[in-house]
Write a protein that holds these residues in place. Sequence first.
Motif, short mmCIF file in Angstrom:
data_model
loop_
_atom_site.label_atom_id
_atom_site.label_comp_id
_atom_site.label_asym_id
_atom_site.label_seq_id
_atom_site.Cartn_x
_atom_site.Cartn_y
_atom_site.Cartn_z
N ARG A 82 -18.50 10.37 -26.60
CA ARG A 82 -18.35 9.51 -27.59
C ARG A 82 -19.05 8.21 -27.31
O ARG A 82 -19.19 8.01 -26.60
N ALA A 83 -19.51 8.33 -28.50
CA ALA A 83 -20.64 7.22 -28.82
C ALA A 83 -20.46 5.91 -29.84
O ALA A 83 -19.73 5.86 -30.44
N THR A 84 -21.06 4.91 -28.87
CA THR A 84 -21.18 3.46 -29.53
C THR A 84 -22.27 2.78 -30.42
O THR A 84 -22.87 3.03 -29.53
N ILE A 85 -22.17 2.10 -30.83
CA ILE A 85 -23.27 1.12 -31.68
C ILE A 85 -22.96 -0.43 -31.29
O ILE A 85 -21.34 -0.84 -31.99
N ALA A 86 -23.47 -0.95 -30.38
CA ALA A 86 -22.96 -2.19 -30.13
C ALA A 86 -23.98 -3.24 -30.30
O ALA A 86 -25.03 -3.00 -29.70
N GLU A 89 -23.69 8.67 -19.95
CA GLU A 89 -24.59 7.73 -19.04
C GLU A 89 -26.01 6.52 -20.06
O GLU A 89 -26.71 6.76 -18.83
N HIS A 90 -26.21 7.51 -20.76
CA HIS A 90 -27.44 6.89 -21.67
C HIS A 90 -27.22 5.87 -22.49
O HIS A 90 -26.21 5.73 -23.40
N THR A 91 -27.61 5.18 -22.02
CA THR A 91 -28.08 3.88 -23.22
C THR A 91 -29.57 3.89 -23.55
O THR A 91 -30.64 3.27 -22.47
N ALA A 92 -29.39 3.50 -24.83
CA ALA A 92 -30.82 2.68 -25.33
C ALA A 92 -30.32 1.38 -26.64
O ALA A 92 -29.71 1.35 -27.14
N ASP A 93 -32.04 0.85 -26.37
CA ASP A 93 -31.33 -1.13 -27.26
C ASP A 93 -32.86 0.04 -28.58
O ASP A 93 -33.88 -0.02 -28.23
N ALA A 94 -31.72 -0.55 -29.32
CA ALA A 94 -32.91 -0.76 -30.64
C ALA A 94 -32.88 -2.12 -31.39
O ALA A 94 -31.96 -2.44 -31.04
N SER A 95 -33.62 -2.06 -32.58
CA SER A 95 -34.00 -3.37 -33.13
C SER A 95 -34.33 -3.60 -34.47
O SER A 95 -34.84 -2.57 -34.49
N TRP A 96 -32.80 -3.88 -34.91
CA TRP A 96 -31.99 -4.03 -36.21
C TRP A 96 -34.15 -4.79 -36.54
O TRP A 96 -32.77 -6.92 -36.56
N GLN A 97 -35.17 -5.47 -36.74
CA GLN A 97 -35.64 -6.20 -36.96
C GLN A 97 -35.60 -6.61 -38.70
O GLN A 97 -34.99 -6.05 -39.55
N GLU A 134 -34.46 -33.76 -43.92
CA GLU A 134 -34.45 -33.86 -45.68
C GLU A 134 -34.25 -32.55 -46.24
O GLU A 134 -34.46 -31.97 -47.30
N THR A 135 -33.61 -31.34 -45.00
CA THR A 135 -34.09 -30.21 -45.72
C THR A 135 -32.82 -29.47 -47.32
O THR A 135 -31.41 -30.21 -46.57
N ALA A 136 -33.23 -29.31 -48.34
CA ALA A 136 -32.34 -29.36 -49.72
C ALA A 136 -31.27 -27.58 -48.87
O ALA A 136 -30.80 -27.25 -49.58
N THR A 137 -32.78 -26.46 -48.52
CA THR A 137 -32.05 -24.96 -48.71
C THR A 137 -32.57 -24.93 -47.14
O THR A 137 -33.77 -25.06 -46.51
N LEU A 138 -31.92 -23.54 -46.92
CA LEU A 138 -32.04 -23.06 -45.53
C LEU A 138 -32.26 -21.44 -45.77
O LEU A 138 -30.88 -20.97 -46.44
N SER A 139 -33.12 -20.23 -45.30
CA SER A 139 -34.01 -19.38 -45.00
C SER A 139 -32.90 -18.82 -43.20
O SER A 139 -33.39 -20.06 -42.54
N ALA A 140 -33.50 -17.33 -43.69
CA ALA A 140 -33.37 -17.20 -41.45
C ALA A 140 -33.88 -15.74 -42.14
O ALA A 140 -33.62 -15.10 -43.09
N VAL A 141 -34.57 -14.99 -41.27
CA VAL A 141 -34.74 -13.62 -40.99
C VAL A 141 -34.18 -13.62 -39.16
O VAL A 141 -34.41 -14.40 -38.53
N ALA A 142 -33.53 -12.43 -39.28
CA ALA A 142 -32.40 -12.31 -38.03
C ALA A 142 -32.82 -10.88 -37.40
O ALA A 142 -33.46 -10.01 -37.97
N GLU A 143 -33.30 -10.96 -36.34
CA GLU A 143 -33.39 -9.35 -35.57
C GLU A 143 -32.09 -9.16 -34.41
O GLU A 143 -32.26 -10.34 -33.38
N LEU A 144 -31.70 -8.89 -34.30
CA LEU A 144 -30.46 -7.81 -33.51
C LEU A 144 -30.35 -7.39 -33.24
O LEU A 144 -31.25 -5.94 -33.75
N THR A 145 -30.28 -6.88 -31.19
CA THR A 145 -30.47 -5.36 -30.75
C THR A 145 -28.80 -5.18 -30.83
O THR A 145 -28.36 -6.08 -30.62
N VAL A 146 -29.61 -3.80 -30.99
CA VAL A 146 -28.28 -3.00 -31.00
C VAL A 146 -27.99 -1.39 -29.93
O VAL A 146 -29.18 -1.61 -29.47
#
Length: 509
Positions: free
Chosen positions: A161-165, A116-124, A98-110
């Motif tokens: 050429r760098a990418t953020i994915a 050849e260098h790759t590193a993951d960052a956490s958008w918390q 019987e939920t009326a409203t829904l909110s969220a907290v997202a954490e996205l790994t980027v």
Amino acid sequence: MTVDVRAAARRPLHLALGGALVVATALIPSAESVAADQTSEVTLPYTCPFPSGPEKVEVAVKAVLPVSARTEETIRPGDVSVDVSLARSALAQFTALETATLSAVAELTVRNTVGEHTADASWQQLEAPAVPLPPEGEGEDGVVLTATGDVPTVAFGSPGRATIAPAALSLTLASFTEDGAPTTPPELTVVCERADDEERPLARITVRDSAGPTTPAPTPDAPDAPVPGEDDAAEPPAKPDRPAPGLDPDAHRRIDDLTEARLEALDGEDPGSCPIEIPPEWVMTTAETYAAGYANAVKLDGAAALGPAFMKVVLNKRYINDSCASTVDVTSEVEFEYQGKRQLPPTKATFLSYGFMPTTATMVLEQVGPPAVVQTHTVTNTPTYPEESTVTAQLSMRLYDVKVNGVPLDVGPDCRTERPFEQVLKGYGQSYPPAGYLVATGGNLTGYAHIPPFKGCGVGENLDPLFTSAISSVGKKADNYTKMTQAPLCVATNPDGPDCPPKVPKPER
């Protein structure tokens, strides 16, 4: 954070700041990028494991990012938003509550990649405000949760050429009833994975060598401009040798001058020694973090939980750069603190004394003498920048509230080891790409300790031999194993960063 000092081109000196990253989030903020910005957006399919079963979820990620940057230039994503579209079928769990409203907290790994260098960052801590849930039976529409917030900066150490994915996505969904009260249960956490393998980065950024000539940056509507060194087959580009963003500009100049003077001395008749020591006031800063873990008591065939221990850290009290050995040695200091005292939190442990008798005691590890010392040794002439960190602390163990087989045993107020003992923990990692233990990002530290005999135990009777025989190490053998997990540092120069306030890590056995 990594600081590479630019010396003369004839012989680079590398300066790495306390176990940090080259392609990852910067711990010290700097001036904003002056390159032209663009609004980047990508929509990706994810699969999320809801209680009703796997659900396809469409996620749109948007951010303002530059079209080009220099090596080691801090890039600060702006106006970040993550739109999560949940279908009606994914909301069955909340409709039943019987939920009326829904909110969220997202954490996205980027995933940040250049060459050849790759590193993951956490958008918390990307927060989505509450939205109303459509009543059951009214159409097939679901809801869209829009999560926004500040995210870590990134600096790329090599041209190209760098990418953020976007990569993995975690959602913590909070549900509320019509009167605003949390439902039971109040929240649901789902960890989502990309539903396809198609490479669809959020943004592509042209990264040019800081020392190279300035060339026009490509625009979103124009063909890609050539990147200096990108197609050069002679040899891969070297890591830049200038200080990373975040240091005071005057510190940049002074470090450059000091390095140049040493290089000139090396070319003279009296070269002296290769190491140079950077004045601490140029690079020293403070930080806070937590650590938690377990300590084995071999004789008692058990383990005691340690922490979470709050630690105040002074980074880079001593900083030595040796160009001949291609190493950097950094000394930092740590003070434990619990309720204004130099100690770890009290912990209650139960063991089997002599293999059969259950003994329960509250144990406190108190820090004595000078601050704990963190020695970090980094090798800079290999692509990975391997790093070894050694933490050495002087501790005293105190016992109280002791029960043997459920019967209280009065050990008095000062039952402790007769002298302090040395706890040495080691961690190993690398910066390219980040892996293992690094001072800045934390991880696991392990080691052994020798527990001395006890004294001051017992009221009316001498219980020192009892605890000495049950707990203390045999002879001088350090046979008590300890494993601590350190959280990432919350650095004073970046109080609004993703690791502030400091987090409590989950200990590992």
